[in-house]
Scaffold this active site. Structure first.
Site, PDB file in Angstrom:
ATOM      1  N   GLU A  28      14.391  30.867   3.058  1.00  0.00           N
ATOM      2  CA  GLU A  28      14.493  32.289   2.684  1.00  0.00           C
ATOM      3  C   GLU A  28      13.318  32.660   1.774  1.00  0.00           C
ATOM      4  O   GLU A  28      12.742  31.796   1.099  1.00  0.00           O
ATOM      5  CB  GLU A  28      15.830  32.496   1.942  1.00  0.00           C
ATOM      6  CG  GLU A  28      16.070  33.927   1.502  1.00  0.00           C
ATOM      7  CD  GLU A  28      17.529  34.194   1.114  1.00  0.00           C
ATOM      8  OE1 GLU A  28      18.290  33.229   0.941  1.00  0.00           O
ATOM      9  OE2 GLU A  28      17.881  35.382   1.003  1.00  0.00           O
ATOM     10  N   ASN A 175      23.652  39.042   7.868  1.00  0.00           N
ATOM     11  CA  ASN A 175      23.970  37.892   7.021  1.00  0.00           C
ATOM     12  C   ASN A 175      24.988  38.333   5.978  1.00  0.00           C
ATOM     13  O   ASN A 175      24.814  39.384   5.343  1.00  0.00           O
ATOM     14  CB  ASN A 175      22.697  37.404   6.304  1.00  0.00           C
ATOM     15  CG  ASN A 175      23.011  36.373   5.225  1.00  0.00           C
ATOM     16  OD1 ASN A 175      23.312  35.233   5.534  1.00  0.00           O
ATOM     17  ND2 ASN A 175      22.962  36.781   3.964  1.00  0.00           N
ATOM     18  N   GLU A 176      26.018  37.548   5.807  1.00  0.00           N
ATOM     19  CA  GLU A 176      27.037  37.827   4.788  1.00  0.00           C
ATOM     20  C   GLU A 176      27.340  39.334   4.731  1.00  0.00           C
ATOM     21  O   GLU A 176      27.242  39.968   3.671  1.00  0.00           O
ATOM     22  CB  GLU A 176      26.626  37.262   3.418  1.00  0.00           C
ATOM     23  CG  GLU A 176      26.524  35.740   3.474  1.00  0.00           C
ATOM     24  CD  GLU A 176      26.429  35.026   2.130  1.00  0.00           C
ATOM     25  OE1 GLU A 176      26.286  35.684   1.086  1.00  0.00           O
ATOM     26  OE2 GLU A 176      26.525  33.785   2.136  1.00  0.00           O
ATOM     27  N   TYR A 252      29.475  26.796   0.180  1.00  0.00           N
ATOM     28  CA  TYR A 252      28.670  26.037  -0.782  1.00  0.00           C
ATOM     29  C   TYR A 252      29.576  25.147  -1.633  1.00  0.00           C
ATOM     30  O   TYR A 252      30.709  25.512  -1.954  1.00  0.00           O
ATOM     31  CB  TYR A 252      27.894  26.992  -1.695  1.00  0.00           C
ATOM     32  CG  TYR A 252      26.695  27.624  -0.989  1.00  0.00           C
ATOM     33  CD1 TYR A 252      25.512  26.925  -0.859  1.00  0.00           C
ATOM     34  CD2 TYR A 252      26.772  28.906  -0.449  1.00  0.00           C
ATOM     35  CE1 TYR A 252      24.405  27.487  -0.220  1.00  0.00           C
ATOM     36  CE2 TYR A 252      25.668  29.476   0.196  1.00  0.00           C
ATOM     37  CZ  TYR A 252      24.491  28.753   0.303  1.00  0.00           C
ATOM     38  OH  TYR A 252      23.405  29.307   0.941  1.00  0.00           O
ATOM     39  N   GLU A 308      24.802  28.335   6.492  1.00  0.00           N
ATOM     40  CA  GLU A 308      24.479  28.065   5.085  1.00  0.00           C
ATOM     41  C   GLU A 308      25.504  27.088   4.547  1.00  0.00           C
ATOM     42  O   GLU A 308      26.712  27.368   4.572  1.00  0.00           O
ATOM     43  CB  GLU A 308      24.481  29.348   4.249  1.00  0.00           C
ATOM     44  CG  GLU A 308      23.261  30.210   4.507  1.00  0.00           C
ATOM     45  CD  GLU A 308      23.166  31.430   3.606  1.00  0.00           C
ATOM     46  OE1 GLU A 308      23.624  31.366   2.445  1.00  0.00           O
ATOM     47  OE2 GLU A 308      22.642  32.453   4.078  1.00  0.00           O
ATOM     48  N   GLN A 357      18.483  25.082   0.816  1.00  0.00           N
ATOM     49  CA  GLN A 357      17.393  25.543   1.648  1.00  0.00           C
ATOM     50  C   GLN A 357      16.293  24.488   1.637  1.00  0.00           C
ATOM     51  O   GLN A 357      16.224  23.715   0.701  1.00  0.00           O
ATOM     52  CB  GLN A 357      16.875  26.874   1.150  1.00  0.00           C
ATOM     53  CG  GLN A 357      17.916  27.989   1.124  1.00  0.00           C
ATOM     54  CD  GLN A 357      17.315  29.360   0.869  1.00  0.00           C
ATOM     55  OE1 GLN A 357      16.115  29.538   0.806  1.00  0.00           O
ATOM     56  NE2 GLN A 357      18.203  30.348   0.700  1.00  0.00           N
TER      57      GLN A 357
HETATM   58  O1  AHR Z   1      21.174  30.604  -0.015  1.00  0.00           O
HETATM   59  C1  AHR Z   1      21.205  31.528  -1.055  1.00  0.00           C
HETATM   60  C2  AHR Z   1      22.058  32.737  -0.737  1.00  0.00           C
HETATM   61  O2  AHR Z   1      23.381  32.356  -0.590  1.00  0.00           O
HETATM   62  C3  AHR Z   1      21.758  33.442   0.559  1.00  0.00           C
HETATM   63  O3  AHR Z   1      20.720  34.347   0.465  1.00  0.00           O
HETATM   64  C4  AHR Z   1      23.035  34.164   0.850  1.00  0.00           C
HETATM   65  O4  AHR Z   1      23.258  34.352   2.214  1.00  0.00           O
HETATM   66  C5  AHR Z   1      24.084  33.287   0.190  1.00  0.00           C
HETATM   67  O5  AHR Z   1      24.943  34.004  -0.599  1.00  0.00           O
END
Ligand code: AHR
Length: 508
Positions: A28, A175-176, A252, A308, A357
């Protein structure tokens, strides 16, 4: 007294193919991922090809990077692709409001990204702007990239120096969308996904695999709403899904809360276990989202794309909080191995995954020094390197017997994680010992085919937060593992405390 765990594997019962794209990556416009990570510019003292760091390309080629997702993340829904084409000196600037509120000069745009993918030998996964873009804008980006004739967008691409269209297999629709991508309701986004999918066209021979922005963690309602928006998926077992082909999922891992995620180094043993238990949650999420998908899509035409995932810690002290720079330790390596095991087990539904990332941001493969440019391969990188044998191999079920567990946060954390695959006359077994303190021995009960040879690798270190630095590049690096012996049932494998071991089998 510890028990001996047995892993029973039927080598002659191959399951679904593990798509190599579950080993995908994400880059990103965030912190030093693109700028300083991939892109240094042609005039940099750091060795580069047309501005792209050569050492980063070489390291990623060595792990057979299958695809790269770009330009975001949250950034994608602020990104207007026309700002990133044409002469660099005249490209407009913008504010990267999500990540550090810094000014983005658009030096790295469409042509630079496609050049990067060609250097990497990776498939591009372009994430299109639904949140603040338009249907026409996205449609024209696809035309610009993939059309061969003299259409207006193909002509514009040629004017910018690229004669041939590129091949773009993967396309993200937002995205999201439930958050930074527009704060939309599931129903609202499902309609938009159908509309945007319609206008992202297949030009010439280029077939897009369209991925609609999916759920956050356990938001099953989001997945269910997207699945409901398909036309009858059950009708034709041989037909393909449309108007889009996949839905995504983000998750995450952290040891604390979103406001205090825990530090990347210097953590306690308790935090180690909490982290492992949270990483194991991916298995549960895949099961639950797949169950919803199965209800609407019994023939499994729609893919689940975990675009992600990874660890998210407090940023390193003294770094810009918006740049998400964090250290990467042996703990991150085990988080990765646990996730990859889960993706292997769900190979029939999970077609792609992208760790967040690639360089200098979150759970990176590579860290680069902002002052000297020195490159460090992280412990997570080494797990990806040890696992290349799983790419496009057939998943094998691993039945674990007598696995000890530990109570963590009201769940029982199994202290061993395992997965396996077979490709022709070789098989690869992945074994993670999540126990922070105790060495273990595991018996591989190998059935169905003769094992005529083996080699093994181990990744571990003394400290739980061991990591690599420019001064000590190999504090955490794989070595040959001598702790594998013949056993009446197959092989006996030593698993040091907090270690990752792969055993490659030669079969007849
Ligand atoms: O990876 C960092 C961020 O996490 C991304 O931009 C977003 O899609 C997510 O919330």
């Amino acid at each position: 007294m510890t028990t001996t765990t047995t892993a029973v594997i039927d080598l002659d019962l191959p399951g679904a193919t593990i798509n190599r794209h579950v080993y995908g990556h994400f880059a990103e416009h965030l912190g030093r991922c693109i700028y300083g990570g991939f892109w240094v510019g042609e005039d940099s003292p750091v060795a580069n090809v047309r501005g792209i760091r050569s050492d980063v390309v070489e390291a990623l080629r060595a792990i057979s990077i299958p695809n790269l997702r770009w330009p975001g993340g949250c950034f994608a829904d602020d990104y207007h692709w026309r700002d990133g084409i044409g002469p660099r000196e005249s490209r407009p600037r913008m504010v990267n409001s999500h990540w550090g509120d810094v000014v983005e000069d658009n030096a790295f745009g469409t042509h630079e990204f496609m050049d990067l993918c060609e250097l990497l030998g990776a498939d591009p996964y372009v994430s299109g702007n639904v949140g603040s873009g338009s249907v026409a804008e996205m449609s024209e980006w696809v035309e610009y990239l993939t059309r061969g004739d003299d259409s207006p967008m193909a002509a514009l691409r040629r004017a910018n120096g690229r004669e041939q269209p590129w091949r773009v297999p993967f396309w993200g629709l937002g995205n999201e969308a439930w958050g930074c991508g527009g704060n939309l309701r599931a129903e609202q986004f499902a309609s938009l996904a159908r509309q945007y999918a319609t206008y992202t066209r297949n030009h010439g021979g280029n077939q897009l695999y369209r991925i609609a922005a999916g759920a956050n963690e356990a938001d099953l309602h989001w997945t269910e709403t997207l699945m409901r928006s398909f036309d009858d998926l059950a009708a034709d077992p041989a037909g393909s899904a449309g108007p889009f082909q996949a839905v995504s999922l983000h998750y995450y891992t952290m040891a604390g809360s979103w406001s205090d995620k825990g530090d990347a180094t210097g953590f306690s043993t308790d935090e180690w276990y909490v982290t492992m238990a949270r990483a194991r949650r991916m298995e549960d999420l895949l099961t639950r989202h797949s169950t919803v998908m199965d209800r609407y899509d019994p023939h499994r035409k729609v893919g689940l794309v975990v675009d992600e995932w990874g660890t998210w810690w407090n940023v390193e002290k003294g770094t810009n909080p918006g740049f998400l720079y964090q250290q990467n330790t042996l703990r991150d390596a085990l988080v990765a191995s646990v996730h990859l095991d889960a993706f292997h087990r769900h190979a029939e539904r999970v077609v792609m995954a992208n760790i967040a990332q690639t360089v200098n941001v979150l759970q990176a493969m590579i860290l680069t020094d902002p002052d000297t440019g020195a490159l460090v391969l992280t412990p997570t990188y080494h797990v990806f390197a040890m696992n290349t044998g799983h790419h496009d191999a057939a998943a094998l079920a691993v039945h674990l017997r007598d696995v000890e567990t530990r109570a963590v946060d009201a769940t029982d954390l199994p202290l061993i994680s395992a997965s396996a695959s077979v490709k022709g006359d070789t098989a690869l077994v992945s074994l993670s010992n999540l126990d922070a303190e105790t060495d273990r021995t595991l018996v591989l009960d190998l059935r169905g085919r003769d094992v005529v040879g083996h080699t093994a690798r181990v990744l571990t270190a003394t400290a739980l937060d061991a990591h690599n630095t420019p001064e000590r590049l190999d504090t955490v690096a794989p070595t040959d593992h001598a702790g594998v012996r013949p056993h009446t049932r197959g092989l006996e494998v030593d698993l040091p405390a907090h270690s990752y071991v792969t055993v490659a089998l030669e079969l007849r």
